[in-house]
Motif scaffolding. Structure first.
Motif, PDB file in Angstrom:
ATOM      1  N   THR A 113       0.847  -1.183   0.000  1.00 42.91           N
ATOM      2  CA  THR A 113       0.000   0.000   0.000  1.00 42.91           C
ATOM      3  C   THR A 113       0.887   1.239   0.000  1.00 42.91           C
ATOM      4  O   THR A 113       2.092   1.159  -0.267  1.00 42.91           O
ATOM      5  CB  THR A 113      -0.960  -0.032   1.209  1.00 42.91           C
ATOM      6  N   LYS A 114       0.298   2.394   0.308  1.00 39.66           N
ATOM      7  CA  LYS A 114       1.059   3.634   0.414  1.00 39.66           C
ATOM      8  C   LYS A 114       0.309   4.577   1.335  1.00 39.66           C
ATOM      9  O   LYS A 114      -0.813   4.272   1.781  1.00 39.66           O
ATOM     10  CB  LYS A 114       1.278   4.276  -0.969  1.00 39.66           C
TER      11      LYS A 114
ATOM     12  N   ALA B 223      -2.115   7.255   2.514  1.00 40.00           N
ATOM     13  CA  ALA B 223      -3.374   7.741   1.949  1.00 40.00           C
ATOM     14  C   ALA B 223      -3.222   9.184   1.481  1.00 40.00           C
ATOM     15  O   ALA B 223      -2.664  10.018   2.190  1.00 40.00           O
ATOM     16  CB  ALA B 223      -4.497   7.638   2.983  1.00 40.00           C
ATOM     17  N   GLY B 224      -3.698   9.461   0.259  1.00 36.86           N
ATOM     18  CA  GLY B 224      -3.653  10.808  -0.288  1.00 36.86           C
ATOM     19  C   GLY B 224      -2.392  11.131  -1.055  1.00 36.86           C
ATOM     20  O   GLY B 224      -2.316  12.189  -1.703  1.00 36.86           O
TER      21      GLY B 224
ATOM     22  N   GLN C  74      -0.304   5.080  -7.520  1.00 34.32           N
ATOM     23  CA  GLN C  74      -1.313   4.065  -7.261  1.00 34.32           C
ATOM     24  C   GLN C  74      -0.631   2.725  -6.996  1.00 34.32           C
ATOM     25  O   GLN C  74       0.479   2.478  -7.449  1.00 34.32           O
ATOM     26  CB  GLN C  74      -2.263   3.925  -8.447  1.00 34.32           C
TER      27      GLN C  74
ATOM     28  N   ASP D  30      -5.768   1.026  -3.458  1.00 38.05           N
ATOM     29  CA  ASP D  30      -4.331   1.116  -3.227  1.00 38.05           C
ATOM     30  C   ASP D  30      -3.848   0.061  -2.223  1.00 38.05           C
ATOM     31  O   ASP D  30      -2.924   0.300  -1.440  1.00 38.05           O
ATOM     32  CB  ASP D  30      -3.932   2.517  -2.738  1.00 38.05           C
ATOM     33  N   ARG D  31      -4.468  -1.109  -2.277  1.00 36.78           N
ATOM     34  CA  ARG D  31      -4.071  -2.206  -1.398  1.00 36.78           C
ATOM     35  C   ARG D  31      -4.054  -3.500  -2.216  1.00 36.78           C
ATOM     36  O   ARG D  31      -5.086  -3.906  -2.759  1.00 36.78           O
ATOM     37  CB  ARG D  31      -5.007  -2.352  -0.199  1.00 36.78           C
TER      38      ARG D  31
END
Length: 448
Positions: A245-246, A248-249, A253, A293-294
């Motif tokens: 993931t990364k 958020a915001g 992607q 994004d997961r």
């Protein structure tokens, strides 16, 4: 089930720093890893160390640590990096100085050494992988030899309480394997989990590539907000399961496609990916989107590691001189071609000594040559850039190449402009294999 959050703060030496700050401040990380070495990078670092015994670590080490050290200290995030390059001990001392400047005390910094095997390789009977020739034949042109070390020393340093581990030429995925082995207490011969950990390291080692960098292709693969690309986070379970993931915001992607491309990046055989820690097997890996994004990635395994380690050899390969000039408007390609012919003839007339020469029209044939260019189909570029480059034995001969291109200003076709010229020493990269038992890592600790 216990979970570890590990983030990638850099994918190469010159990478952006802002995404790492974002991870340090907002990522909720247990570990932040900076992967900053490439084959040529370590050879250049060795050259820098020869000139100054206190140099040889990554040129952006100071800027990176000044940016992330305080937020990492505040959040309890431990840092692992190969920014030590040719001089991990000097890098560790510099980090200690930065901590002092920031008023941070109580930090334990571990410098991992032992990857420099120049004396051993120079004295042994080794073969160059690329050519089959003997390494001994390189003679004085051999300037560096660094073995790709594994996760063991990193794991040991973390077990001994290191807040920061700085290595030399540790293998890229091993920077991530080390923290995971330490956090979960995996055995050194748990090949299945080591294979999965290597997959995780491989997914994260290039940082922004798995979050959409080096992926975007307008009209085919769209990636949002690349100017604010966020770097990846791996949420890792004790069984080796992982969700990429990364923050958020952040830009970019994380999708099954970005993960698949990174899994295959620089992998010769997905079923036998050779690393210092394990022979990883990615052939049964599955990729599944589990949220925005997961992406869950699983199915890697592994086999016992080999008895050898790869060694990156740095060699001096003379000098390269280069000159460039632009032509635009109707007939730009023809004028550019004439410019190349003039320089070709001038280099011969004036006796410039070269072992290799290139004459390119950037925008027409520089990358794939005439055969694959569009010129045969009637394509006529509006602008081209002439590039002449040559390899020489001396810096003075290299300078003459760019000088001849510069004279096109007033001695060549109409409308030329924007000349640039340069001359530089060339560092070449080769590789060999060394028996594992001939590489011994050591750890030196300093405290702030």
């Amino acid at each position: 089930m216990k979970q570890v959050r590990i983030g990638a703060g850099a994918g190469y030496s010159g990478d952006r720093i802002e995404p790492a700050i974002e991870l340090a401040e907002k990522g909720g990380l247990d570990y932040l890893v900076f992967e900053c070495l490439a084959e040529r990078t370590i050879a250049l670092a060795q050259q820098a160390k020869l000139k100054d015994p206190k140099a040889g670590y990554d040129p952006l080490l100071v800027e990176r640590f000044r940016a992330v050290l305080r937020p990492c200290r505040q959040s309890g995030t431990r840092i692992v990096t190969n920014m030590g390059a040719a001089n991990p001990v000097a890098g560790a001392e510099r980090i200690r100085a930065i901590a002092g400047e920031l008023g941070l005390t109580g930090l334990k910094i571990a410098a991992v050494t032992g990857d420099d095997v120049l004396s051993s390789v120079a004295a042994g009977d080794y073969r160059i992988d690329e050519t089959g020739a003997s390494v001994a034949d390189l003679g004085g042109s051999l300037i560096s030899a660094n073995a790709y070390t594994g996760a063991q020393a990193i794991t040991e340093a973390l077990a001994n309480g290191a807040d920061i581990v700085i290595t030399g030429r540790a293998a890229d995925p091993s920077l991530f394997v080390g923290p995971l082995v330490h956090a979960f207490g995996w055995a050194r011969d748990d090949w299945h989990r080591l294979g999965q950990a290597t997959l995780i390291g491989h997914l994260l080692e290039c940082a922004g590539q798995v979050t959409g960098g080096y992926f975007a292709d307008p009209g085919y693969k769209s990636v949002p907000d690349l100017a604010r690309l966020g770097f990846p986070i791996a949420e890792v379970g004790e069984d080796g399961s992982v969700v990429v993931t990364k923050v958020a915001g952040s830009g970019g992607q994380v999708t099954p496609a970005t993960c698949k491309e990174q899994i295959l990046y620089e992998i010769h055989d997905p079923a036998r990916y050779l690393t210092p820690d394990v022979v990883a097997d990615f052939s049964n890996v599955t990729v599944e989107e589990v949220g925005f994004d997961r992406v869950r990635v699983r199915g890697a395994s592994g086999h016992p590691r080999t008895g050898t380690l790869k060694v990156s050899l740095g060699t001096t390969e003379g000098f390269v001189g280069e000159g460039q000039i632009s032509y635009a408007g109707p007939g730009a390609r023809a004028r550019g071609a004439l410019a190349l012919e003039i320089v070709r003839e001038r280099l011969a007339l004036t006796g410039v000594r070269t072992s290799e020469l290139r004459f390119d029209l950037i925008g027409a044939n520089a990358l794939h040559g005439e055969r694959l260019s569009n010129h045969g189909g009637g394509h006529e570029p509006y602008e081209v850039r002439v590039r002449v480059a040559g390899r020489t034995d001396s810096i003075n001969e290299a300078l003459r190449i760019g000088n001849e291109v510069e004279t096109l200003y007033t001695n060549g076709p109409a409308g030329g402009g924007g000349v640039t010229k340069s001359a530089r020493e060339v560092v070449g990269i080769l590789s060999t294999l060394i028996p594992r038992e001939r590489v011994t890592t050591a750890i030196q600790y300093v405290e702030s």
